[in-house]
Design a protein around this motif. Structure first.
Motif, PDB file in Angstrom:
ATOM      1  N   ASN A   1       0.781  -1.265  -0.056  1.00  0.00           N
ATOM      2  CA  ASN A   1      -0.107  -0.179  -0.090  1.00  0.00           C
ATOM      3  C   ASN A   1       0.796   1.191   0.051  1.00  0.00           C
ATOM      4  O   ASN A   1       0.253   2.141  -0.674  1.00  0.00           O
ATOM      5  N   TYR A   2       2.024   1.250   0.610  1.00  0.00           N
ATOM      6  CA  TYR A   2       3.019   2.329   0.647  1.00  0.00           C
ATOM      7  C   TYR A   2       3.223   3.028  -0.703  1.00  0.00           C
ATOM      8  O   TYR A   2       3.303   4.155  -0.822  1.00  0.00           O
ATOM      9  N   LYS A   3       3.115   2.058  -1.604  1.00  0.00           N
ATOM     10  CA  LYS A   3       3.539   2.508  -3.076  1.00  0.00           C
ATOM     11  C   LYS A   3       2.554   3.612  -3.447  1.00  0.00           C
ATOM     12  O   LYS A   3       2.805   4.089  -4.587  1.00  0.00           O
ATOM     13  N   PHE A   4       1.378   3.582  -3.009  1.00  0.00           N
ATOM     14  CA  PHE A   4       0.269   4.202  -3.537  1.00  0.00           C
ATOM     15  C   PHE A   4      -0.041   5.436  -2.818  1.00  0.00           C
ATOM     16  O   PHE A   4      -0.619   6.141  -3.280  1.00  0.00           O
ATOM     17  N   ALA A   5       0.989   5.882  -2.010  1.00  0.00           N
ATOM     18  CA  ALA A   5       0.976   7.196  -1.366  1.00  0.00           C
ATOM     19  C   ALA A   5       0.674   8.462  -2.176  1.00  0.00           C
ATOM     20  O   ALA A   5       0.958   8.377  -3.340  1.00  0.00           O
ATOM     21  N   GLY A   6       0.039   9.284  -1.667  1.00  0.00           N
ATOM     22  CA  GLY A   6      -0.578  10.599  -2.347  1.00  0.00           C
ATOM     23  C   GLY A   6      -2.102  10.681  -1.996  1.00  0.00           C
ATOM     24  O   GLY A   6      -2.592   9.773  -1.346  1.00  0.00           O
ATOM     25  N   MET A   7      -2.615  11.919  -2.613  1.00  0.00           N
ATOM     26  CA  MET A   7      -3.988  12.067  -2.284  1.00  0.00           C
ATOM     27  C   MET A   7      -5.016  11.035  -2.553  1.00  0.00           C
ATOM     28  O   MET A   7      -6.078  10.715  -1.675  1.00  0.00           O
ATOM     29  N   PRO A   8      -4.754  10.371  -3.768  1.00  0.00           N
ATOM     30  CA  PRO A   8      -5.863   9.339  -4.120  1.00  0.00           C
ATOM     31  C   PRO A   8      -6.199   8.196  -3.055  1.00  0.00           C
ATOM     32  O   PRO A   8      -7.227   7.838  -2.560  1.00  0.00           O
ATOM     33  N   PHE A   9      -4.910   7.830  -2.533  1.00  0.00           N
ATOM     34  CA  PHE A   9      -4.834   6.743  -1.423  1.00  0.00           C
ATOM     35  C   PHE A   9      -5.385   7.400  -0.017  1.00  0.00           C
ATOM     36  O   PHE A   9      -6.120   6.971   0.487  1.00  0.00           O
ATOM     37  N   TRP A  10      -4.500   8.578   0.344  1.00  0.00           N
ATOM     38  CA  TRP A  10      -5.114   9.067   1.536  1.00  0.00           C
ATOM     39  C   TRP A  10      -6.409   9.660   1.700  1.00  0.00           C
ATOM     40  O   TRP A  10      -7.102   9.744   2.534  1.00  0.00           O
ATOM     41  N   ASN A  11      -6.996  10.125   0.489  1.00  0.00           N
ATOM     42  CA  ASN A  11      -8.276  10.415   0.475  1.00  0.00           C
ATOM     43  C   ASN A  11      -9.290   9.386   0.847  1.00  0.00           C
ATOM     44  O   ASN A  11     -10.420   9.355   1.438  1.00  0.00           O
ATOM     45  N   SER A  12      -8.841   8.129   0.395  1.00  0.00           N
ATOM     46  CA  SER A  12      -9.743   6.986   0.471  1.00  0.00           C
ATOM     47  C   SER A  12      -9.778   6.751   1.897  1.00  0.00           C
ATOM     48  O   SER A  12     -10.965   6.413   2.641  1.00  0.00           O
ATOM     49  N   VAL A  13      -8.604   6.728   2.476  1.00  0.00           N
ATOM     50  CA  VAL A  13      -8.456   6.502   4.030  1.00  0.00           C
ATOM     51  C   VAL A  13      -9.263   7.463   4.797  1.00  0.00           C
ATOM     52  O   VAL A  13     -10.039   7.440   5.836  1.00  0.00           O
ATOM     53  N   GLY A  14      -9.218   8.629   4.242  1.00  0.00           N
ATOM     54  CA  GLY A  14      -9.607   9.935   5.217  1.00  0.00           C
ATOM     55  C   GLY A  14     -11.202  10.063   5.008  1.00  0.00           C
ATOM     56  O   GLY A  14     -11.799  10.108   5.989  1.00  0.00           O
ATOM     57  N   ASN A  15     -11.827   9.611   3.995  1.00  0.00           N
ATOM     58  CA  ASN A  15     -13.340   9.431   3.872  1.00  0.00           C
ATOM     59  C   ASN A  15     -13.662   8.475   4.939  1.00  0.00           C
ATOM     60  O   ASN A  15     -14.806   8.462   5.583  1.00  0.00           O
ATOM     61  N   LEU A  16     -13.023   7.264   4.963  1.00  0.00           N
ATOM     62  CA  LEU A  16     -13.291   6.002   5.863  1.00  0.00           C
ATOM     63  C   LEU A  16     -12.955   6.308   7.197  1.00  0.00           C
ATOM     64  O   LEU A  16     -14.166   6.382   8.158  1.00  0.00           O
ATOM     65  N   GLU A  17     -12.110   6.971   7.513  1.00  0.00           N
ATOM     66  CA  GLU A  17     -11.771   7.478   8.704  1.00  0.00           C
ATOM     67  C   GLU A  17     -12.901   8.332   9.405  1.00  0.00           C
ATOM     68  O   GLU A  17     -13.083   8.351  10.656  1.00  0.00           O
ATOM     69  N   ILE A  18     -13.152   9.222   8.757  1.00  0.00           N
ATOM     70  CA  ILE A  18     -14.047  10.241   9.302  1.00  0.00           C
ATOM     71  C   ILE A  18     -15.393   9.741   9.349  1.00  0.00           C
ATOM     72  O   ILE A  18     -15.957   9.998  10.560  1.00  0.00           O
ATOM     73  N   ALA A  19     -15.927   8.845   8.532  1.00  0.00           N
ATOM     74  CA  ALA A  19     -16.868   8.158   8.882  1.00  0.00           C
ATOM     75  C   ALA A  19     -16.898   7.110  10.010  1.00  0.00           C
ATOM     76  O   ALA A  19     -17.859   7.030  10.792  1.00  0.00           O
ATOM     77  N   LEU A  20     -15.855   6.734  10.492  1.00  0.00           N
ATOM     78  CA  LEU A  20     -15.427   5.881  11.739  1.00  0.00           C
ATOM     79  C   LEU A  20     -15.621   6.724  12.939  1.00  0.00           C
ATOM     80  O   LEU A  20     -16.406   6.317  13.965  1.00  0.00           O
TER      81      LEU A  20
END
Lengths: 405, 405
Positions: A122-141
């Protein structure tokens, strides 16, 4: 006018270096990175007394709107309006991010946002597209956890230190004339009581053309003339300039009392940004598209910018953005998040700034896209939410006719 | 052993600074970035005499394999095996990348790879997921263009300066014992005639555990003992270490004659990587996950690494990786691309190195995933392809039963 050195010195003083959150009795595991370690900031096992084992995380589509819905094994649900970058990153969200979170306790989110990065490749995918996916999920959590605890989200994030915030109106257009732009600003000021505005200069990620530069110069002069000396003006170049042009434009901005200048040079070009920041007296802001905590650390350490501007969603959510705020506070810097939003979409950001000491004098508000002004701004200020969860009440019927993507 | 300074000095001498490609009569427009400008390197309108207006770009699935197929209005087709990151970035490929290319002439690819970044809000999506989407498409466009011109791809990229390349065997495992690892290496050496290998040290993006470090140390010592002094050994830490541990491990590697050390610290932590590079005599390599030309420029300028390692696909394809090669050459540095591949998947990389002067002594080859060794390596060398396009012949029947994603 305050110069860059005074600005930094002032920020360095006093309360801004206070830790955001004191760790509770039960410490979560600290981030286990090789070169970047954060002490635990939250105590979610104390705030939320039952385990919330993540069972599913879905993207819902209702007409034009997307939502993220998370469900725990015990039936707890969190739901947020997805931000506008989700449609392009659905495959990352579903393939890389969601699988890591399934079966884990949402209350461990402070370590899960590190784990999702080091999981597999996953670390190879770093950048907004990856972290924005995490961000949306994390905020819902966080919405789910705080609802389960019958608390507002901000209570899970720290100690509430403000009930409202002064906002600046963010202008997003480059195709108006300076006269038209000022007409809109004066109308919006009259309607909202705002006394701060951010205007666009330069061409957005493009080499400047004479036409654009004529507009930038005319706009900045007209704004100061029409709005008077007591109004706070910020400017945003969206990565437009090379170093010599940025310094020239920056001097014009300084001479017209612009308080903060955002992204004078391409956002990934730290060397150029620092050269401009060093050459000018005015504070330089940046970080809207940045999502690497190592790179935020470098931006802060090397004073590449004076104000960091992570986006709460792009940057992976509350935990990672609290970390940026903390690094900035320790260096005596402010954090003014990228948040050109209004209404429900801005609620996560409003919980965030409820607990963060080192924010700047005005925070971003977008009146532009709002065909019906929401009346959220009174005397230039927005009240911060107080309800349970993110403070947004959905009815079950709101999601009866949704498509699950 | 050659130390870091000698290594850089030697690389700085002579032929490596020769321009890769001399611009032809018809110059394409130079990249119009505010702070980074590249003179045109290719002359595709001369090499390919008919316009190739891009009509569609598709992802095809045939059982487990994915392919990218591009089609021009005149019926010209290019097809490549997609790399292994495409499944996770399909939404970016389809939503952001393909729409920009449709209707444009493939021969303008040298400016199109800049245009796709500055188009709309695409620049906010920077990172491997975005550039890997561009890279897969761009490489397929080169296959199409060179087929239309009845030439091998390398003829569109520059002047062929080598017909074969010495390879190192890349080891990808961390779960073998040192003894087992050496058994495999010696078997593979015997089979291929190779005399160079890259082994893994550290835990991959994770703080090291005593067990892993015992393995790293034992492995490196056993490798030198078993393989002898004439074999070239590289080591790859995949972002494992903090600075003090990296320096300690680096000294052990140096003492055992390891020639290049890859990614000692988290790849986005340039400050730590540079601290390690400065403290050690041995060359440090990095850049596998990097995709920003501004950041490559900074890595080269500040000597954060001694060898840059972009991945041809991750980094957006031939044009952007030629630019990294050129920046490296101008600084007297080598480029050793990340390419843990074999067979058809490695063909784009082999065209690339056909024309690039400043590559290192050995290039990456992955024998691991090959259940049936392909016999591509003879006396430690791989022949570079010469056929039309990428040099891979597909039959129409190969794509009769595909699913279009």
């Amino acid at each position: 006018m305050m110069n860059r050195r005074e600005f930094l010195r002032l920020l360095g003083a006093g309360a801004l270096t206070t830790p955001l959150v004191s760790a509770g009795e039960t410490l979560a595991t600290a981030m286990q990175s090789a070169t970047l370690t954060f002490a635990p900031m939250l105590d979610l096992h104390k705030a939320v007394t039952v385990p919330l084992i993540i069972q599913k995380a879905e993207i819902l589509r209702r007409e034009k709107d997307l939502f993220i819905r998370v469900t725990a094994k015990n039936g707890a649900v969190g739901i947020i309006e997805a931000n506008n970058r989700v449609p392009q990153v659905i495959s990352l969200f579903k393939e890389l991010v969601v699988p890591f979170f399934i079966g884990k306790d949402a209350r461990d989110v402070e370590t899960l946002v590190d784990g999702v990065y080091t999981e597999g490749s996953n670390y190879k995918f770093a950048g907004m597209p990856f972290w924005n996916s995490v961000g949306n999920l994390e905020i819902a959590l966080f919405d789910m956890m705080s609802r389960a605890a019958n608390k507002p989200v901000y209570e899970l994030l720290g100690k509430r230190i403000r009930n409202d915030v002064s906002v600046y109106l963010t202008r997003l257009t480059r195709d108006t004339t300076p006269e038209k732009e000022l007409e809109i600003i004066e109308r919006d000021f009259a309607e909202t009581g705002c006394r701060a505005v951010k205007i666009k200069v330069g061409g957005r990620m493009k080499a400047e053309s004479a036409k654009i530069e004529n507009r930038s110069e005319a706009l900045i002069k007209l704004a100061r003339k029409k709005l008077g000396d007591s109004v706070t003006i910020y400017a945003d170049a969206n990565s437009s300039y090379d170093v010599p042009t940025a310094i020239e434009m920056g001097k014009l901005l300084q001479d017209n009392g612009v308080k903060i200048w955002e992204e004078p040079c391409p956002w990934q070009d730290y060397d150029s940004t620092k050269a401009v920041a060093d050459a000018l007296d005015m504070p330089i802001a940046g970080g809207e598209q940045d999502t690497s905590l190592w790179q935020f650390k470098a931006m802060i350490k090397h004073k590449i910018v004076d104000v960091v501007q992570p986006d709460l969603f792009y940057n992976g959510g509350f935990v990672r953005t609290l970390r940026v705020a903390k690094m900035a506070a320790e260096a005596g810097m402010t954090i003014d998040c990228h948040s050109p939003k209004f209404g429900v979409g801005a609620y996560p950001f409003r919980h965030f700034i409820s607990v963060v000491p080192n924010i700047g004098a005005f925070q971003e508000y977008n009146l532009n896209s709002s065909s019906k002004p929401l009346g959220e701004i009174k005397n230039g200020k927005v009240e911060l939410p107080t309800g349970v969860g993110l403070g947004i009440e959905y009815r079950p019927s709101d999601f009866e006719k949704v498509e699950i993507l």
